[in-house]
Design a protein around this motif. Structure first.
Motif, mmCIF file in Angstrom:
data_model
loop_
_atom_site.group_PDB
_atom_site.id
_atom_site.type_symbol
_atom_site.label_atom_id
_atom_site.label_comp_id
_atom_site.label_asym_id
_atom_site.label_seq_id
_atom_site.Cartn_x
_atom_site.Cartn_y
_atom_site.Cartn_z
ATOM 1 N N LYS A 42 -31.863 -33.669 13.919
ATOM 2 C CA LYS A 42 -31.789 -32.278 13.125
ATOM 3 C C LYS A 42 -30.349 -31.678 12.938
ATOM 4 O O LYS A 42 -29.952 -30.904 12.142
ATOM 5 C CB LYS A 42 -33.078 -31.478 13.697
ATOM 6 N N CYS A 132 -44.772 -30.591 14.785
ATOM 7 C CA CYS A 132 -43.962 -28.956 14.347
ATOM 8 C C CYS A 132 -42.514 -29.373 14.108
ATOM 9 O O CYS A 132 -41.957 -30.037 15.052
ATOM 10 C CB CYS A 132 -44.521 -28.086 15.326
ATOM 11 N N ARG A 133 -42.028 -28.707 13.095
ATOM 12 C CA ARG A 133 -40.686 -28.682 12.833
ATOM 13 C C ARG A 133 -39.595 -28.343 13.979
ATOM 14 O O ARG A 133 -38.746 -28.801 13.964
ATOM 15 C CB ARG A 133 -40.624 -28.214 11.373
ATOM 16 N N GLU A 134 -40.229 -27.094 14.327
ATOM 17 C CA GLU A 134 -39.249 -26.344 15.098
ATOM 18 C C GLU A 134 -39.007 -26.983 16.535
ATOM 19 O O GLU A 134 -38.066 -27.139 17.225
ATOM 20 C CB GLU A 134 -39.672 -24.846 15.295
ATOM 21 N N ASN A 135 -40.276 -27.319 17.203
ATOM 22 C CA ASN A 135 -40.361 -27.569 18.599
ATOM 23 C C ASN A 135 -41.229 -28.775 19.011
ATOM 24 O O ASN A 135 -41.249 -29.257 20.153
ATOM 25 C CB ASN A 135 -40.938 -26.396 19.346
ATOM 26 N N ARG A 151 -49.455 -25.191 9.510
ATOM 27 C CA ARG A 151 -48.752 -24.183 10.422
ATOM 28 C C ARG A 151 -48.871 -24.708 12.036
ATOM 29 O O ARG A 151 -49.976 -24.758 12.403
ATOM 30 C CB ARG A 151 -48.991 -22.822 10.229
ATOM 31 N N CYS A 152 -48.089 -24.363 12.851
ATOM 32 C CA CYS A 152 -47.966 -24.602 14.095
ATOM 33 C C CYS A 152 -48.467 -23.554 14.749
ATOM 34 O O CYS A 152 -48.214 -22.333 14.748
ATOM 35 C CB CYS A 152 -46.555 -24.890 14.792
ATOM 36 N N ASP A 155 -45.587 -21.830 17.459
ATOM 37 C CA ASP A 155 -44.568 -20.980 16.910
ATOM 38 C C ASP A 155 -44.379 -20.820 15.306
ATOM 39 O O ASP A 155 -43.266 -20.369 14.968
ATOM 40 C CB ASP A 155 -43.029 -21.764 17.470
ATOM 41 N N SER A 157 -44.152 -22.527 12.938
ATOM 42 C CA SER A 157 -43.225 -23.333 12.196
ATOM 43 C C SER A 157 -43.951 -24.384 11.266
ATOM 44 O O SER A 157 -45.177 -24.577 11.721
ATOM 45 C CB SER A 157 -42.058 -23.919 12.890
ATOM 46 N N ASP A 158 -43.532 -25.030 10.225
ATOM 47 C CA ASP A 158 -44.358 -25.969 9.513
ATOM 48 C C ASP A 158 -44.532 -27.290 10.297
ATOM 49 O O ASP A 158 -43.689 -27.689 10.921
ATOM 50 C CB ASP A 158 -43.538 -26.171 8.041
ATOM 51 N N TYR A 160 -45.166 -31.502 9.810
ATOM 52 C CA TYR A 160 -44.993 -32.487 8.731
ATOM 53 C C TYR A 160 -45.340 -33.951 9.449
ATOM 54 O O TYR A 160 -45.640 -33.888 10.752
ATOM 55 C CB TYR A 160 -43.430 -32.549 8.669
#
Ligand code: ADP
Ligand code: ADP
Length: 218
Positions: A42, A132-135, A151-152, A155, A157-158, A160
């Motif tokens: 990332k 989750c994309r963020e964490n 949605r997570c 947090d 975030s989306d 995937y």
């Protein structure tokens, strides 16, 4: 003394799900080699780009790269009480290297928990895994759905589907597990450290079994 716990098991066994919860409960650092590679990717690092070539194919990233990355992670401050290793080690050479790293901190692997799940079930789990994309929080379309689709819960975030969770790559990852990682079960068994958990239970019940074992040993 710091406590070091290794979570073993095939892809999809529930290592990440359980390690995250355990780390929080036991106040230990969570060290996931897969998460570290994805973070590097990332952030566009050289290491991330190199790892991606292997991850895409479902192959293991070379030992020297992986060991170096985990060793760096271990030197961060949040590991003072110890750590839970998730997805590392994956080869006998990595297991040897881990022993040496921990010795430098005056520690050793204290426990290794193996989460047992048959291959057919792994395919189901990976096909429905949402990340989750963020964490890197982990969900499953059917078995552990988020409160809000896509949605997570933690947090926002989306979510995937990991590219390496596509059917073709999954097959290869499971084969690689049997060829290269499964021998670690015996490795830790010989050291008298292995505990086997039935992974075909609810997420909560797997956690109960793990905690029972870990608290007995501590
Ligand atoms: P690993 O880190 O071993 O690859 P994960 O923790 O990412 O495994 O779990 C793989 C998938 O299976 C995720 O979608 C997760 O939500 C789901 N899962 C984890 N544990 C269980 C369980 N006990 N029962 C059903 N599904 C599970
Ligand atoms: P899973 O949760 O399904 O077990 P991970 O997120 O742990 O998958 O790993 C994803 C990919 O990252 C692996 O298929 C492999 O290519 C690479 N990887 C992760 N950990 C290691 C490791 N310890 N050694 C080599 N490659 C690794």
């Amino acid at each position: 003394m710091p406590v070091y716990i290794v979570i073993l098991g095939p892809p999809g066994a529930g290592k990440g799900t359980q390690s995250r919860k355990l780390a929080k409960k036991l106040k230990l650092a969570h060290i996931s080699s897969g998460d570290l590679f994805r973070e590097n990717l990332k952030n566009g690092t050289k290491l991330g780009k190199l790892a991606d070539e292997y991850i895409r194919k479902g192959e293991l990233v070379p030992d020297d790269v992986t060991i170096g990355m985990v060793s760096d992670r271990l030197s961060q401050k949040d590991t003072v009480n110890g750590a839970i290793f998730d997805g590392f080690p994956r080869t006998p050479a990595q297991a040897e290297a881990l022993g040496k790293m921990l010795a430098e901190f005056g520690g050793e692997v204290n426990m290794a928990a193996y989460i047992r799940v048959p291959d057919e079930e792994l395919i189901e789990r990976l096909a429905g895994r949402l990340t989750c994309r963020e964490n890197g929080h982990i969900f499953h379309r059917k078995y552990n759905p988020p409160k809000e689709t896509g949605r997570c819960d933690y947090d926002g975030s989306d979510l995937y589907q990991r590219e390496d969770d596509q059917a073709e790559t999954v097959k290869r990852r499971i084969d690689v597990y049997h060829e290269q990682t499964r021998p670690l079960k015996e490795y830790y068994q010989k050291l008298g450290l292995l505990f086997e958990v039935n992974g075909e239970q609810s997420i909560e019940d797997v956690m109960v079994d793990l905690l029972e074992y870990l608290s007995v040993e501590k």
